[in-house]
Scaffold this motif. Structure first.
Motif, PDB file in Angstrom:
ATOM      1  N   MET A 193      -3.336  86.303 102.573  1.00 61.09           N
ATOM      2  CA  MET A 193      -1.921  86.492 102.749  1.00 61.09           C
ATOM      3  C   MET A 193      -1.368  85.335 103.582  1.00 61.09           C
ATOM      4  SD  MET A 193       0.089  89.592 104.728  1.00 61.09           S
ATOM      5  CE  MET A 193      -1.081  89.712 106.053  1.00 61.09           C
ATOM      6  N   LYS A 194      -0.270  84.759 103.140  1.00 57.51           N
ATOM      7  CA  LYS A 194       0.404  83.694 103.878  1.00 57.51           C
ATOM      8  C   LYS A 194       0.962  84.267 105.167  1.00 57.51           C
ATOM      9  CE  LYS A 194       2.960  79.628 103.742  1.00 57.51           C
ATOM     10  NZ  LYS A 194       2.751  79.317 105.136  1.00 57.51           N
ATOM     11  N   LEU A 195       0.807  83.529 106.253  1.00 59.26           N
ATOM     12  CA  LEU A 195       1.289  83.957 107.561  1.00 59.26           C
ATOM     13  C   LEU A 195       2.381  83.020 108.066  1.00 59.26           C
ATOM     14  CD1 LEU A 195      -2.155  84.608 109.325  1.00 59.26           C
ATOM     15  CD2 LEU A 195      -0.585  86.328 108.402  1.00 59.26           C
ATOM     16  N   ALA A 196       3.133  83.491 109.022  1.00 54.49           N
ATOM     17  CA  ALA A 196       4.112  82.646 109.697  1.00 54.49           C
ATOM     18  C   ALA A 196       3.383  81.555 110.475  1.00 54.49           C
ATOM     19  CB  ALA A 196       4.961  83.488 110.651  1.00 54.49           C
ATOM     20  N   ASP A 197       3.998  80.392 110.583  1.00 57.31           N
ATOM     21  CA  ASP A 197       3.394  79.280 111.320  1.00 57.31           C
ATOM     22  C   ASP A 197       3.029  79.665 112.743  1.00 57.31           C
ATOM     23  OD1 ASP A 197       3.761  77.799 109.038  1.00 57.31           O
ATOM     24  OD2 ASP A 197       5.269  76.445 109.902  1.00 57.31           O
ATOM     25  N   THR A 198       3.802  80.577 113.339  1.00 59.62           N
ATOM     26  CA  THR A 198       3.554  80.972 114.728  1.00 59.62           C
ATOM     27  C   THR A 198       2.196  81.642 114.916  1.00 59.62           C
ATOM     28  OG1 THR A 198       4.789  83.016 114.345  1.00 59.62           O
ATOM     29  CG2 THR A 198       5.991  81.165 115.355  1.00 59.62           C
ATOM     30  N   GLU A 199       1.626  82.184 113.840  1.00 62.03           N
ATOM     31  CA  GLU A 199       0.281  82.765 113.946  1.00 62.03           C
ATOM     32  C   GLU A 199      -0.757  81.700 114.288  1.00 62.03           C
ATOM     33  OE1 GLU A 199      -0.824  85.956 113.873  1.00 62.03           O
ATOM     34  OE2 GLU A 199       1.284  86.524 113.854  1.00 62.03           O
ATOM     35  N   HIS A 200      -0.412  80.458 114.032  1.00 66.53           N
ATOM     36  CA  HIS A 200      -1.286  79.336 114.405  1.00 66.53           C
ATOM     37  C   HIS A 200      -0.760  78.642 115.665  1.00 66.53           C
ATOM     38  CE1 HIS A 200      -4.006  75.936 113.893  1.00 66.53           C
ATOM     39  NE2 HIS A 200      -2.961  75.160 114.126  1.00 66.53           N
ATOM     40  N   THR A 201       0.533  78.351 115.688  1.00 64.21           N
ATOM     41  CA  THR A 201       1.087  77.519 116.757  1.00 64.21           C
ATOM     42  C   THR A 201       1.120  78.199 118.122  1.00 64.21           C
ATOM     43  OG1 THR A 201       3.350  78.187 116.185  1.00 64.21           O
ATOM     44  CG2 THR A 201       2.497  76.159 115.159  1.00 64.21           C
ATOM     45  N   THR A 202       1.173  79.522 118.164  1.00 61.09           N
ATOM     46  CA  THR A 202       1.251  80.207 119.464  1.00 61.09           C
ATOM     47  C   THR A 202      -0.117  80.509 120.063  1.00 61.09           C
ATOM     48  OG1 THR A 202       1.403  82.383 118.405  1.00 61.09           O
ATOM     49  CG2 THR A 202       3.487  81.258 118.937  1.00 61.09           C
ATOM     50  N   ARG A 203      -1.152  80.238 119.337  1.00 60.12           N
ATOM     51  CA  ARG A 203      -2.504  80.475 119.867  1.00 60.12           C
ATOM     52  C   ARG A 203      -3.000  79.213 120.575  1.00 60.12           C
ATOM     53  NH1 ARG A 203      -4.849  85.214 117.645  1.00 60.12           N
ATOM     54  NH2 ARG A 203      -3.613  86.044 115.921  1.00 60.12           N
ATOM     55  N   SER A 204      -3.878  79.390 121.504  1.00 54.57           N
ATOM     56  CA  SER A 204      -4.353  78.255 122.305  1.00 54.57           C
ATOM     57  C   SER A 204      -5.584  77.603 121.671  1.00 54.57           C
ATOM     58  CB  SER A 204      -4.646  78.703 123.735  1.00 54.57           C
ATOM     59  OG  SER A 204      -5.605  79.743 123.725  1.00 54.57           O
ATOM     60  N   TRP A 205      -5.444  77.242 120.410  1.00 59.53           N
ATOM     61  CA  TRP A 205      -6.552  76.570 119.718  1.00 59.53           C
ATOM     62  C   TRP A 205      -6.738  75.160 120.268  1.00 59.53           C
ATOM     63  CZ3 TRP A 205      -8.771  80.415 117.832  1.00 59.53           C
ATOM     64  CH2 TRP A 205      -8.144  81.376 117.047  1.00 59.53           C
ATOM     65  N   ARG A 206      -7.961  74.707 120.287  1.00 66.14           N
ATOM     66  CA  ARG A 206      -8.273  73.351 120.742  1.00 66.14           C
ATOM     67  C   ARG A 206      -7.736  72.291 119.778  1.00 66.14           C
ATOM     68  NH1 ARG A 206     -12.156  72.914 124.726  1.00 66.14           N
ATOM     69  NH2 ARG A 206     -11.142  70.891 124.931  1.00 66.14           N
ATOM     70  N   ILE A 207      -7.528  72.661 118.515  1.00 65.57           N
ATOM     71  CA  ILE A 207      -7.030  71.685 117.542  1.00 65.57           C
ATOM     72  C   ILE A 207      -5.667  71.139 117.943  1.00 65.57           C
ATOM     73  CG2 ILE A 207      -5.907  73.338 115.981  1.00 65.57           C
ATOM     74  CD1 ILE A 207      -8.001  70.231 114.977  1.00 65.57           C
ATOM     75  N   HIS A 208      -4.883  71.916 118.708  1.00 64.04           N
ATOM     76  CA  HIS A 208      -3.561  71.446 119.138  1.00 64.04           C
ATOM     77  C   HIS A 208      -3.674  70.193 120.007  1.00 64.04           C
ATOM     78  CE1 HIS A 208      -1.918  75.016 117.410  1.00 64.04           C
ATOM     79  NE2 HIS A 208      -2.360  75.831 118.361  1.00 64.04           N
ATOM     80  N   GLU A 209      -4.741  70.085 120.800  1.00 64.57           N
ATOM     81  CA  GLU A 209      -4.954  68.917 121.648  1.00 64.57           C
ATOM     82  C   GLU A 209      -5.287  67.679 120.819  1.00 64.57           C
ATOM     83  OE1 GLU A 209      -8.071  69.645 124.600  1.00 64.57           O
ATOM     84  OE2 GLU A 209      -7.789  71.785 124.192  1.00 64.57           O
TER      85      GLU A 209
END
Length: 191
Positions: free
Chosen positions: A1-17
């Motif tokens: 199921m497609k999710l809102a971008d915030t399901e990724h962007t609001t989590r503290s994943w290391r990939i954001h760094e």
């Protein structure tokens, strides 16, 4: 199921760094119900999966066409990939991620694994159109269990890359992602 971008962007994943300058293309919930320790199983499934060979005919045909066009237009040559056209994101890894496992022993082509943690895995690929990252994570499902989540991040290569990504978007949503999601769920259920 497609999710809102915030399901990724609001989590503290290391990939954001590491890939903060990449565009978030897609976020998907994976039908892979499990417990807190099942993430390694999901990463292994991705590396040893049967995509696109096990996908429906239309997806196999689109995939084959993409590789043929890639050969014709030289989109995927050695001079267009990692460490030639673009540097690997491994060079951006913080010190505490450099020594993490990069993935299972299986072949991840066309992706190159970056790092693997207990709940997060990232692999990259590059060609003449873009530099991309597949991010797989293990998240609580809100019902006492866990499930996989996949995000696709891209950095298009100029106007040509942006045009290409826009052109293939309908095909990804209509054919490729639905088939991939069904195949992931089926393989998970059968493992």
């Amino acid at each position: 199921m497609k999710l809102a971008d915030t399901e990724h962007t609001t989590r503290s994943w290391r990939i954001h760094e590491i890939a903060g300058d990449f565009d978030l293309e897609d976020v998907w919930a994976l039908e892979t119900p499990g417990g807190p320790d099942d993430f390694a199983k999901l990463v292994k499934q991705f590396s040893s999966g049967n995509f696109p060979d096990g996908a429906p005919l239309i997806v196999r045909a689109l995939w084959s066409l993409r590789w043929k066009l890639g050969a014709l237009f030289r989109l995927d040559g050695r001079d267009s990939g990692l460490d030639t056209r673009v540097g690997s994101l491994r060079d951006r890894l913080p010190e505490n991620l450099r020594d993490t496992p990069t993935g299972p022993d299986e072949d991840w082509l066309p992706f190159t694994p970056l790092y693997r943690l207990d709940d997060e895995f990232a692999a990259e690929m590059a060609n003449r159109t873009m530099h991309g990252v597949m991010h797989i994570a293990w998240v609580e499902d809100g019902r006492g269990g866990y499930r996989g989540q996949m995000a696709v991040l891209v950095k298009p290569n100029g106007l040509f890359g942006r045009t290409y990504m826009g052109f293939i978007k309908p095909f990804r949503y209509l054919f490729v992602y639905p088939a991939l999601m069904r195949m992931i769920a089926r393989e998970w259920q059968n493992s």
